[in-house]
Design an enzyme around this catalytic site. Structure first.
Site, PDB file in Angstrom:
ATOM      1  N   THR A 219       0.821  -1.209   0.000  1.00  0.00           N
ATOM      2  CA  THR A 219       0.000   0.000   0.000  1.00  0.00           C
ATOM      3  C   THR A 219       0.858   1.263   0.000  1.00  0.00           C
ATOM      4  OG1 THR A 219      -1.464   1.289   1.436  1.00  0.00           O
ATOM      5  CG2 THR A 219      -0.104  -0.319   2.523  1.00  0.00           C
ATOM      6  N   ASP A 220       0.285   2.349  -0.478  1.00  0.00           N
ATOM      7  CA  ASP A 220       0.998   3.643  -0.425  1.00  0.00           C
ATOM      8  C   ASP A 220       1.098   4.164   1.010  1.00  0.00           C
ATOM      9  OD1 ASP A 220      -1.683   4.334  -0.055  1.00  0.00           O
ATOM     10  OD2 ASP A 220      -1.703   5.923  -1.566  1.00  0.00           O
ATOM     11  N   GLU A 221       0.304   3.568   1.930  1.00  0.00           N
ATOM     12  CA  GLU A 221       0.278   4.093   3.303  1.00  0.00           C
ATOM     13  C   GLU A 221       1.605   3.898   4.023  1.00  0.00           C
ATOM     14  OE1 GLU A 221      -3.385   3.292   5.393  1.00  0.00           O
ATOM     15  OE2 GLU A 221      -4.485   3.094   3.517  1.00  0.00           O
TER      16      GLU A 221
ATOM     17  N   TYR B 291      -1.700  -0.518  10.988  1.00  0.00           N
ATOM     18  CA  TYR B 291      -1.857  -1.151   9.664  1.00  0.00           C
ATOM     19  C   TYR B 291      -0.674  -0.826   8.767  1.00  0.00           C
ATOM     20  CZ  TYR B 291      -3.265  -1.642   4.766  1.00  0.00           C
ATOM     21  OH  TYR B 291      -3.281  -1.952   3.423  1.00  0.00           O
TER      22      TYR B 291
ATOM     23  N   LYS C 174       2.329  -3.237   7.269  1.00  0.00           N
ATOM     24  CA  LYS C 174       2.591  -3.416   5.833  1.00  0.00           C
ATOM     25  C   LYS C 174       4.028  -3.013   5.512  1.00  0.00           C
ATOM     26  CE  LYS C 174       0.187  -4.566   2.928  1.00  0.00           C
ATOM     27  NZ  LYS C 174      -0.165  -5.919   2.399  1.00  0.00           N
TER      28      LYS C 174
HETATM   29  P1  NAD Z   1      -9.467  -7.459   2.213  1.00  0.00           P
HETATM   30  O1  NAD Z   1      -9.436  -7.178   3.679  1.00  0.00           O
HETATM   31  O2  NAD Z   1     -10.706  -7.218   1.435  1.00  0.00           O
HETATM   32  O3  NAD Z   1      -9.064  -8.979   1.972  1.00  0.00           O
HETATM   33  C1  NAD Z   1      -8.038  -9.621   2.667  1.00  0.00           C
HETATM   34  C2  NAD Z   1      -8.172 -11.124   2.425  1.00  0.00           C
HETATM   35  O4  NAD Z   1      -7.102 -11.774   3.137  1.00  0.00           O
HETATM   36  C3  NAD Z   1      -9.486 -11.708   2.940  1.00  0.00           C
HETATM   37  O5  NAD Z   1     -10.034 -12.583   1.988  1.00  0.00           O
HETATM   38  C4  NAD Z   1      -9.069 -12.469   4.198  1.00  0.00           C
HETATM   39  O6  NAD Z   1      -9.897 -13.575   4.482  1.00  0.00           O
HETATM   40  C5  NAD Z   1      -7.650 -12.872   3.853  1.00  0.00           C
HETATM   41  N1  NAD Z   1      -6.825 -13.110   5.058  1.00  0.00           N
HETATM   42  C6  NAD Z   1      -6.705 -12.278   6.126  1.00  0.00           C
HETATM   43  N2  NAD Z   1      -5.900 -12.839   7.044  1.00  0.00           N
HETATM   44  C7  NAD Z   1      -5.501 -14.038   6.520  1.00  0.00           C
HETATM   45  C8  NAD Z   1      -4.648 -15.070   7.010  1.00  0.00           C
HETATM   46  N3  NAD Z   1      -4.064 -14.977   8.214  1.00  0.00           N
HETATM   47  N4  NAD Z   1      -4.425 -16.141   6.214  1.00  0.00           N
HETATM   48  C9  NAD Z   1      -5.021 -16.227   5.002  1.00  0.00           C
HETATM   49  N5  NAD Z   1      -5.854 -15.296   4.510  1.00  0.00           N
HETATM   50  C10 NAD Z   1      -6.089 -14.206   5.268  1.00  0.00           C
HETATM   51  O7  NAD Z   1      -8.235  -6.642   1.636  1.00  0.00           O
HETATM   52  P2  NAD Z   1      -8.049  -5.938   0.215  1.00  0.00           P
HETATM   53  O8  NAD Z   1      -8.574  -4.562   0.291  1.00  0.00           O
HETATM   54  O9  NAD Z   1      -8.517  -6.848  -0.854  1.00  0.00           O
HETATM   55  O10 NAD Z   1      -6.461  -5.835   0.180  1.00  0.00           O
HETATM   56  C11 NAD Z   1      -5.674  -6.882  -0.370  1.00  0.00           C
HETATM   57  C12 NAD Z   1      -4.206  -6.501  -0.268  1.00  0.00           C
HETATM   58  O11 NAD Z   1      -3.986  -5.287  -0.975  1.00  0.00           O
HETATM   59  C13 NAD Z   1      -3.743  -6.249   1.167  1.00  0.00           C
HETATM   60  O12 NAD Z   1      -2.430  -6.761   1.291  1.00  0.00           O
HETATM   61  C14 NAD Z   1      -3.749  -4.738   1.298  1.00  0.00           C
HETATM   62  O13 NAD Z   1      -2.783  -4.308   2.230  1.00  0.00           O
HETATM   63  C15 NAD Z   1      -3.386  -4.331  -0.116  1.00  0.00           C
HETATM   64  N6  NAD Z   1      -3.884  -3.001  -0.539  1.00  0.00           N
HETATM   65  C16 NAD Z   1      -5.211  -2.668  -0.369  1.00  0.00           C
HETATM   66  C17 NAD Z   1      -5.663  -1.426  -0.814  1.00  0.00           C
HETATM   67  C18 NAD Z   1      -7.120  -1.039  -0.681  1.00  0.00           C
HETATM   68  O14 NAD Z   1      -7.448   0.121  -0.951  1.00  0.00           O
HETATM   69  N7  NAD Z   1      -8.012  -1.928  -0.322  1.00  0.00           N
HETATM   70  C19 NAD Z   1      -4.778  -0.526  -1.413  1.00  0.00           C
HETATM   71  C20 NAD Z   1      -3.434  -0.905  -1.561  1.00  0.00           C
HETATM   72  C21 NAD Z   1      -3.004  -2.149  -1.127  1.00  0.00           C
HETATM   73  P1  TYD Z   2     -10.678   3.983   4.470  1.00  0.00           P
HETATM   74  O1  TYD Z   2     -11.646   3.559   3.416  1.00  0.00           O
HETATM   75  O2  TYD Z   2     -10.745   3.348   5.816  1.00  0.00           O
HETATM   76  O3  TYD Z   2      -9.219   3.806   3.834  1.00  0.00           O
HETATM   77  P2  TYD Z   2      -7.769   4.316   4.396  1.00  0.00           P
HETATM   78  O4  TYD Z   2      -7.903   4.718   5.803  1.00  0.00           O
HETATM   79  O5  TYD Z   2      -6.941   3.081   4.246  1.00  0.00           O
HETATM   80  O6  TYD Z   2      -7.350   5.423   3.494  1.00  0.00           O
HETATM   81  O7  TYD Z   2     -10.817   5.549   4.678  1.00  0.00           O
HETATM   82  C1  TYD Z   2     -10.650   6.444   3.594  1.00  0.00           C
HETATM   83  C2  TYD Z   2     -10.708   7.848   4.144  1.00  0.00           C
HETATM   84  O8  TYD Z   2     -12.038   8.103   4.624  1.00  0.00           O
HETATM   85  C3  TYD Z   2      -9.798   8.090   5.347  1.00  0.00           C
HETATM   86  O9  TYD Z   2      -9.319   9.438   5.286  1.00  0.00           O
HETATM   87  C4  TYD Z   2     -10.706   7.932   6.545  1.00  0.00           C
HETATM   88  C5  TYD Z   2     -12.049   8.419   6.025  1.00  0.00           C
HETATM   89  N1  TYD Z   2     -13.239   7.771   6.591  1.00  0.00           N
HETATM   90  C6  TYD Z   2     -14.309   8.549   7.034  1.00  0.00           C
HETATM   91  O10 TYD Z   2     -14.268   9.789   7.001  1.00  0.00           O
HETATM   92  N2  TYD Z   2     -15.422   7.912   7.511  1.00  0.00           N
HETATM   93  C7  TYD Z   2     -15.508   6.545   7.576  1.00  0.00           C
HETATM   94  O11 TYD Z   2     -16.547   6.021   8.047  1.00  0.00           O
HETATM   95  C8  TYD Z   2     -14.416   5.761   7.105  1.00  0.00           C
HETATM   96  C9  TYD Z   2     -14.472   4.267   7.145  1.00  0.00           C
HETATM   97  C10 TYD Z   2     -13.300   6.420   6.605  1.00  0.00           C
END
Ligand code: NAD
Ligand code: TYD
Length: 351
Positions: A132-134, A157, A161
């Site tokens: 992630t970019d975070e 988080y 990561k």
């Molecule tokens: P998500 O939370 O929707 O899915 C995570 C999946 O991992 C789920 O299916 C869960 O069951 C599985 N999981 C969790 N713990 C596990 C374990 N111990 N063993 C096996 N499986 C396990 O997450 P997402 O949003 O699809 O993100 C996927 C990846 O991409 C993550 O690594 C996240 O850090 C990264 N990412 C997400 C975003 C975003 O905006 N969602 C952006 C950049 C990077």
């Molecule tokens: P989120 O979807 O949790 O992603 P991330 O924290 O990983 O960027 O949140 C996106 C942005 O929205 C973040 O600045 C937090 C804000 N936010 C709210 O204002 N209200 C909410 O209920 C949630 C879940 C997030």
């Protein structure tokens, strides 16, 4: 089969889009989806491909060292695409340990088994870590995250990561494991668990419930449609350079409050409500602890070197996302289980 690929976290949001893409586009690849099915993992996300002969699901936990090692011993994986993680910042604030376990220890379990089981064949293999970019921390009003930006994570988080990214690089430098890391901005789209901002807002607006906006809604995120992320992963998996990091982002920065207002306009239209109805649901609530102000990605490396660019505009992506949530009431009801409800109540009723 030309390649056997272990995808971890394939039942989650991004993982399910990636698995679907690979299963359909590459019938010569065998896709093995390993997922623990936490609250965020849902096999409903993959109903349409579960019968394909090049797809297999295995339920399991990446934290289980012996199980992971046995899995690598019994399957000849050619590559790993690692997405399994705990992914929600707010949950990491209330319960950081799970994030350390899954995101750091779980990643090390996979790296270690890959190193040991792949042995001298390592050269032809690939461990692709999705991050992630975070990890880069929080930007002020100016500037973008490049691949050279120093890591400065601020939430449990993002710190977990960042820890996993460091481990992946350590396995590259120390053991010669071929690795790629990509760091992506905020994704949105169908199948995202409704604890994250966009699906949470859609669900609440639909049900005439308050839409919680943290602080003053001035935090900025750089949004990318999930299928564009899956396309970037596909490209990097096939053409990325081992040992290298790639930033992926949509060039699409939005203040939370502006995003929510745009979503409200779309929801009024889709639900046939008078203009302005949904906006009344916006409720400013107590800010998130350590809330990162701004994320924004410089994606020039992947676009210059590999020609990737986002293909879905934000308006189009938001409309598609809203349509999907409105059409998939059953999915939404199923994921909003008792566990989610109690988390939700705890998260917001105290604010
Ligand atoms: P998500 O939370 O929707 O899915 C995570 C999946 O991992 C789920 O299916 C869960 O069951 C599985 N999981 C969790 N713990 C596990 C374990 N111990 N063993 C096996 N499986 C396990 O997450 P997402 O949003 O699809 O993100 C996927 C990846 O991409 C993550 O690594 C996240 O850090 C990264 N990412 C997400 C975003 C975003 O905006 N969602 C952006 C950049 C990077
Ligand atoms: P989120 O979807 O949790 O992603 P991330 O924290 O990983 O960027 O949140 C996106 C942005 O929205 C973040 O600045 C937090 C804000 N936010 C709210 O204002 N209200 C909410 O209920 C949630 C879940 C997030």
């Amino acid at each position: 089969m030309k390649k056997t690929i272990l995808v971890t976290g394939g039942a989650g949001f991004i993982g399910s889009h990636l698995v679907r893409r690979f299963v359909k586009k590459y019938p010569v690849y065998r896709i093995i989806n390993l997922d623990k099915l936490t609250y965020a993992g849902n096999l409903e996300n993959l109903r349409d491909v579960e019968q394909n002969r090049n797809y297999t699901f295995i339920k399991g936990d990446i934290n289980d060292t012996a199980f992971i090692d046995e899995l690598f011993a019994s399957h000849m994986f050619d590559a790993v695409i690692h997405l399994a993680a705990e992914s929600h910042v707010d949950r990491s604030i209330s319960g950081p340990m799970e994030f350390v376990n899954t995101n750091i220890t779980g990643t090390v379990n996979l790296l270690n088994s890959a190193r040991i089981r792949w042995k001298e064949e390592t050269g032809s293999k690939l461990f692709y870590h999705i991050s992630t970019d975070e990890v880069y921390g929080s930007l002020g009003e100016e500037g973008l995250f490049t691949e050279e930006t120093a890591y400065d994570p601020r939430s449990p988080y993002s710190a977990s990561k960042a820890g996993s990214d460091h481990m992946v690089r350590a396995w590259y430098h120390t053991y010669g494991l071929p690795v790629i890391i990509s760091n992506c901005s905020n994704n949105y789209g169908p199948n995202q668990f409704p604890e994250k901002l966009i699906p949470l807002a859609i669900n609440n607006i639909k049900n005439n419930r308050a839409v919680p906006v943290y602080g003053r809604g001035e935090n900025i995120r750089d949004w990318l449609y999930v299928e564009d992320h899956a396309a970037a992963i596909d490209l990097l998996f096939h053409r990325g350079q081992s040992g290298r990091t790639y930033n992926v982002g949509g060039n699409n920065e939005w203040r939370n409050i502006d995003l929510i207002r745009t979503l409200c306009v779309i929801m009024d239209k889709k639900l046939d409500r008078p203009p302005g109805t949904s906006e009344k649901l916006i409720t400013f609530v107590k800010d998130r602890a350590g809330h990162d102000l701004r994320y924004a990605i410089d994606n020039s490396r992947i676009s210059r070197e590999l020609g990737w660019k986002p293909s879905v505009s934000f308006q189009e992506g938001l409309e598609k996302t809203v349509d999907w949530y409105l059409d998939n009431e059953k999915w939404l009801k199923a994921v909003i289980s008792g566990e989610y409800k109690s988390y939700y109540d705890k998260q917001y009723l105290e604010r």
